[in-house]
Design a protein around this motif. Structure first.
Motif, PDB file in Angstrom:
ATOM      1  N   ILE A 163       0.846  -1.203   0.000  1.00 20.46           N
ATOM      2  CA  ILE A 163       0.000   0.000   0.000  1.00 20.46           C
ATOM      3  C   ILE A 163       0.881   1.252   0.000  1.00 20.46           C
ATOM      4  N   ARG A 164       1.953   1.221   0.810  1.00 18.16           N
ATOM      5  CA  ARG A 164       2.889   2.360   0.817  1.00 18.16           C
ATOM      6  C   ARG A 164       3.539   2.530  -0.542  1.00 18.16           C
ATOM      7  N   ASP A 165       3.918   1.405  -1.165  1.00 18.19           N
ATOM      8  CA  ASP A 165       4.528   1.482  -2.503  1.00 18.19           C
ATOM      9  C   ASP A 165       3.549   2.089  -3.503  1.00 18.19           C
ATOM     10  N   ALA A 166       2.278   1.689  -3.407  1.00 14.98           N
ATOM     11  CA  ALA A 166       1.268   2.213  -4.333  1.00 14.98           C
ATOM     12  C   ALA A 166       1.064   3.712  -4.118  1.00 14.98           C
ATOM     13  N   ARG A 170       1.812   6.691  -6.830  1.00  7.41           N
ATOM     14  CA  ARG A 170       0.824   7.712  -7.230  1.00  7.41           C
ATOM     15  C   ARG A 170       1.392   9.124  -7.046  1.00  7.41           C
ATOM     16  N   LYS A 171       2.127   9.325  -5.961  1.00  4.81           N
ATOM     17  CA  LYS A 171       2.744  10.635  -5.726  1.00  4.81           C
ATOM     18  C   LYS A 171       3.757  10.969  -6.829  1.00  4.81           C
ATOM     19  N   ASP A 172       4.564   9.969  -7.222  1.00  2.00           N
ATOM     20  CA  ASP A 172       5.543  10.189  -8.297  1.00  2.00           C
ATOM     21  C   ASP A 172       4.839  10.533  -9.606  1.00  2.00           C
ATOM     22  N   ILE A 199       9.374  18.132 -23.022  1.00  2.00           N
ATOM     23  CA  ILE A 199       8.054  17.497 -22.916  1.00  2.00           C
ATOM     24  C   ILE A 199       8.156  15.991 -23.135  1.00  2.00           C
ATOM     25  N   ASP A 200       8.927  15.584 -24.140  1.00  2.00           N
ATOM     26  CA  ASP A 200       9.068  14.152 -24.439  1.00  2.00           C
ATOM     27  C   ASP A 200       9.711  13.410 -23.261  1.00  2.00           C
ATOM     28  N   GLY A 201      10.716  14.039 -22.660  1.00  2.00           N
ATOM     29  CA  GLY A 201      11.390  13.394 -21.524  1.00  2.00           C
ATOM     30  C   GLY A 201      10.467  13.217 -20.345  1.00  2.00           C
ATOM     31  N   LEU A 202       9.717  14.279 -20.035  1.00  2.00           N
ATOM     32  CA  LEU A 202       8.786  14.206 -18.917  1.00  2.00           C
ATOM     33  C   LEU A 202       7.627  13.246 -19.209  1.00  2.00           C
ATOM     34  N   GLN A 203       7.193  13.215 -20.468  1.00  2.00           N
ATOM     35  CA  GLN A 203       6.105  12.309 -20.838  1.00  2.00           C
ATOM     36  C   GLN A 203       6.547  10.849 -20.641  1.00  2.00           C
ATOM     37  N   LYS A 204       7.804  10.572 -21.012  1.00  2.00           N
ATOM     38  CA  LYS A 204       8.323   9.214 -20.828  1.00  2.00           C
ATOM     39  C   LYS A 204       8.371   8.857 -19.340  1.00  2.00           C
ATOM     40  N   GLN A 205       8.847   9.796 -18.529  1.00  2.00           N
ATOM     41  CA  GLN A 205       8.897   9.561 -17.089  1.00  2.00           C
ATOM     42  C   GLN A 205       7.490   9.389 -16.507  1.00  2.00           C
ATOM     43  N   LEU A 206       6.547  10.178 -17.024  1.00  2.00           N
ATOM     44  CA  LEU A 206       5.166  10.076 -16.571  1.00  2.00           C
ATOM     45  C   LEU A 206       4.578   8.717 -16.940  1.00  2.00           C
ATOM     46  N   ASP A 207       4.857   8.261 -18.178  1.00  2.00           N
ATOM     47  CA  ASP A 207       4.349   6.951 -18.603  1.00  2.00           C
ATOM     48  C   ASP A 207       4.918   5.831 -17.722  1.00  2.00           C
ATOM     49  N   ALA A 209       6.017   6.170 -14.662  1.00  2.00           N
ATOM     50  CA  ALA A 209       5.434   6.307 -13.324  1.00  2.00           C
ATOM     51  C   ALA A 209       4.014   5.754 -13.299  1.00  2.00           C
ATOM     52  N   HIS A 210       3.272   5.956 -14.381  1.00  2.00           N
ATOM     53  CA  HIS A 210       1.903   5.442 -14.458  1.00  2.00           C
ATOM     54  C   HIS A 210       1.892   3.903 -14.445  1.00  2.00           C
ATOM     55  N   GLN A 211       2.820   3.322 -15.214  1.00  2.00           N
ATOM     56  CA  GLN A 211       2.920   1.862 -15.231  1.00  2.00           C
ATOM     57  C   GLN A 211       3.296   1.319 -13.851  1.00  2.00           C
TER      58      GLN A 211
END
Length: 245
Positions: A163-166, A170-172, A199-207, A209-211
């Protein structure tokens, strides 16, 4: 092959057959207390050990009665001590041996008392057998409860960690969403190429983080699931009885 024959064969192989089926150790302890109370009642009623003959000693019935009472007390002490030793030492791999010890103690004490015509009451003997069986199964149930408690605690720790990991995932993800939103708003502060690369770099990091969030949430959810098992054991449960857990 004898294991599949019958409960007599099981006993011959040293396999203890449970005599009770209480849900928890408290029920076993209550039953043990009841059995001990019944033993105490039999002793107080002078039914635990029977002096079958009214002897005369030196022509006196009262002296004969005193002798009988002394023999009864000695018999009770000897038998109770043997039973107490067997009951305190009973464990998963010697239950049948301890039952045999009580049986042998009774047989030998009765044999030694034959000339006095003093015998251990069958009902009192059966109470001692019942106490040993209950004590053995109580110990087994307590061990089972301890193991279950350890497993529940382990699962709770694992669930808390997941739960802490999740939550951290989500915070990341939210952090990268905020950064991406801020970079998109700052389009005029850098060249188009730099802006797009950012934008591309942050989008990759966001993707990523979402996974990670999805995986962490799936793992946290999995700790809430389990298995259903069904056991059929005629030797333990009897005909037409199953256990579902």
């Amino acid at each position: 092959m004898a294991v599949f024959d019958d409960s007599l064969a099981l006993a011959a192989l040293g396999v203890y057959e449970p005599s009770f089926n209480f849900d928890d150790s408290v029920d076993y302890q209550n039953e043990i207390d009841g059995v001990r109370a019944d033993q105490k009642d039999m002793i107080e009623d002078k039914n635990a050990v029977i002096a079958n003959t009214k002897w005369e000693v030196e022509g006196s019935l009262s002296k004969g009665e005193a002798m009988n009472n002394r023999n009864v007390r000695l018999t009770l002490r000897a038998f109770n001590n043997e039973c107490a030793a067997a009951i305190s030492n009973v464990k998963w791999n010697n239950a049948n041996a301890m039952l045999k010890r009580i049986e042998n103690a009774r047989s030998q004490i009765d044999k030694a008392n034959k000339s006095n015509d003093v015998t251990i009451n069958e009902a009192y003997y059966q109470l001692k057998v019942r106490e040993l069986q209950l004590t053995h199964e109580y110990k087994e149930k307590r061990q089972e409860e301890r193991e279950l408690a350890k497993e529940v605690a382990r699962q709770e720790r694992e669930e808390s960690r997941l739960i802490r990991d999740a939550e951290q995932a989500r915070k990341d993800e939210q952090k990268y969403q905020s950064l991406l939103k801020k970079v998109r708003a700052d389009a005029g502060l850098m060249s188009a190429e730099e802006h797009q690369a950012k934008i591309d770099g942050l989008q990759k990091q966001l993707d990523e983080a979402h996974q990670k969030t999805e995986r962490a949430e799936a793992m946290a959810e999995r700790t809430k699931s389990g298995f259903v098992y069904v056991i059929s054991n005629v030797g333990s449960f009897g005909e037409d009885v199953i256990k579902i857990g």
